[in-house]
Write an enzyme that holds these catalytic residues in place. Structure first.
Site, PDB file in Angstrom:
ATOM      1  N   HIS A   1       0.840  -1.199   0.000  1.00  0.00           N
ATOM      2  CA  HIS A   1       0.000   0.000   0.000  1.00  0.00           C
ATOM      3  C   HIS A   1       0.874   1.247   0.000  1.00  0.00           C
ATOM      4  CE1 HIS A   1      -0.225   1.674   4.373  1.00  0.00           C
ATOM      5  NE2 HIS A   1       0.975   1.212   4.118  1.00  0.00           N
TER       6      HIS A   1
ATOM      7  N   CYS B   1       3.007  12.009  -0.064  1.00  0.00           N
ATOM      8  CA  CYS B   1       2.466  10.684  -0.392  1.00  0.00           C
ATOM      9  C   CYS B   1       3.595   9.668  -0.284  1.00  0.00           C
ATOM     10  CB  CYS B   1       1.907  10.703  -1.816  1.00  0.00           C
ATOM     11  SG  CYS B   1       1.273   9.102  -2.337  1.00  0.00           S
TER      12      CYS B   1
ATOM     13  N   HIS C   1       4.954   0.240  -0.598  1.00  0.00           N
ATOM     14  CA  HIS C   1       5.705  -0.652   0.287  1.00  0.00           C
ATOM     15  C   HIS C   1       4.719  -1.660   0.881  1.00  0.00           C
ATOM     16  CE1 HIS C   1       4.075   2.446   2.875  1.00  0.00           C
ATOM     17  NE2 HIS C   1       4.069   1.545   3.845  1.00  0.00           N
TER      18      HIS C   1
ATOM     19  N   HIS D   1       3.424  -4.463   4.239  1.00  0.00           N
ATOM     20  CA  HIS D   1       3.407  -4.806   5.658  1.00  0.00           C
ATOM     21  C   HIS D   1       2.882  -6.228   5.822  1.00  0.00           C
ATOM     22  CE1 HIS D   1       3.982  -0.679   7.067  1.00  0.00           C
ATOM     23  NE2 HIS D   1       3.068  -0.297   6.185  1.00  0.00           N
TER      24      HIS D   1
ATOM     25  N   HIS E   1      -1.832 -10.606  -0.035  1.00  0.00           N
ATOM     26  CA  HIS E   1      -0.982 -10.669  -1.236  1.00  0.00           C
ATOM     27  C   HIS E   1      -1.501  -9.789  -2.367  1.00  0.00           C
ATOM     28  CE1 HIS E   1       1.026 -14.733  -0.039  1.00  0.00           C
ATOM     29  NE2 HIS E   1       1.272 -13.732   0.783  1.00  0.00           N
TER      30      HIS E   1
ATOM     31  N   GLU F   1       0.260  -2.842  11.778  1.00  0.00           N
ATOM     32  CA  GLU F   1       1.056  -2.901  10.536  1.00  0.00           C
ATOM     33  C   GLU F   1       2.531  -3.111  10.842  1.00  0.00           C
ATOM     34  OE1 GLU F   1       0.483   0.683   8.252  1.00  0.00           O
ATOM     35  OE2 GLU F   1       1.678   1.881   9.631  1.00  0.00           O
TER      36      GLU F   1
HETATM   37 ZN   LIG Z   1       2.643   1.436   5.282  1.00  0.00          ZN
END
Ligand SMILES: [Zn+2]
Length: 167
Positions: A22, A31, A35, A37, A75, A154
């Site tokens: 995300h 912004c 990347h 998590h 995924h 996260e």
């Molecule tokens: Zn993040």
């Protein structure tokens, strides 16, 4: 045995995780870059006892629903559909993403989860999972469940909690 008072049941399992990509937007023009998590969900239900079964809600059923909700976004690239700044356009097999009017990414459609939220923050993900779980519970007629508390983490020690219901 009639006693007043509500109960809480919690589920947090190793498999209530989703590894997703995300990026979020911040106030102003900031912004993040794309990347990922290893998100983890933890859920607590509150409610009155089912007096036939002596539970608030069946753990097995709850785990099954939560696993399905996590699998739905596992995924994948998580993209917000209600953002003022991030625009997501489906064109056949691909998804084109622009930020502040500038083209940013092109993804295969099958690798994306297009979500009805304004930003893919953990707060919004917690709210989305809560709304989806509430809908599932309502379908099952679980009206005894009066509140849902959803935590989405996260990173270690970095999470958001959303609560739906009284209290
Ligand atoms: Zn993040």
């Amino acid at each position: 045995m009639q006693r007043r008072g509500d109960f809480r049941v919690s589920v947090s399992k190793d498999y209530l995780v989703f590894a997703s990509a995300h990026f979020i937007t911040f106030a102003g023009h900031r912004c993040e870059g794309l990347h990922g998590h290893n998100y983890r969900a933890r859920v607590t239900l509150e409610g009155a006892l089912n007096e036939d079964a002596w539970f608030v809600f069946d753990f097995v059923e709850l785990k099954k629903i939560m696993r399905r909700l996590c699998d739905e976004i596992d995924h994948l690239v998580l993209l917000p559909l209600q953002s003022e700044r991030v625009k997501v356009a489906e064109e056949g097999e691909i998804v084109k993403v622009s930020v502040d009017g500038k083209p940013r990414y092109v993804f295969p459609r099958r690798d994306c989860a297009l979500l009805p939220i304004p930003n893919t923050t953990v707060a919004m993900l917690a709210q989305l999972l809560t709304d989806r779980l509430r809908a599932e519970l309502d379908t099952l007629g679980a009206s005894r469940v009066t509140a849902i508390e959803m935590e989405v983490e996260e990173n270690f020690g970095q999470s958001a909690v959303y609560r739906l219901g009284p209290g």
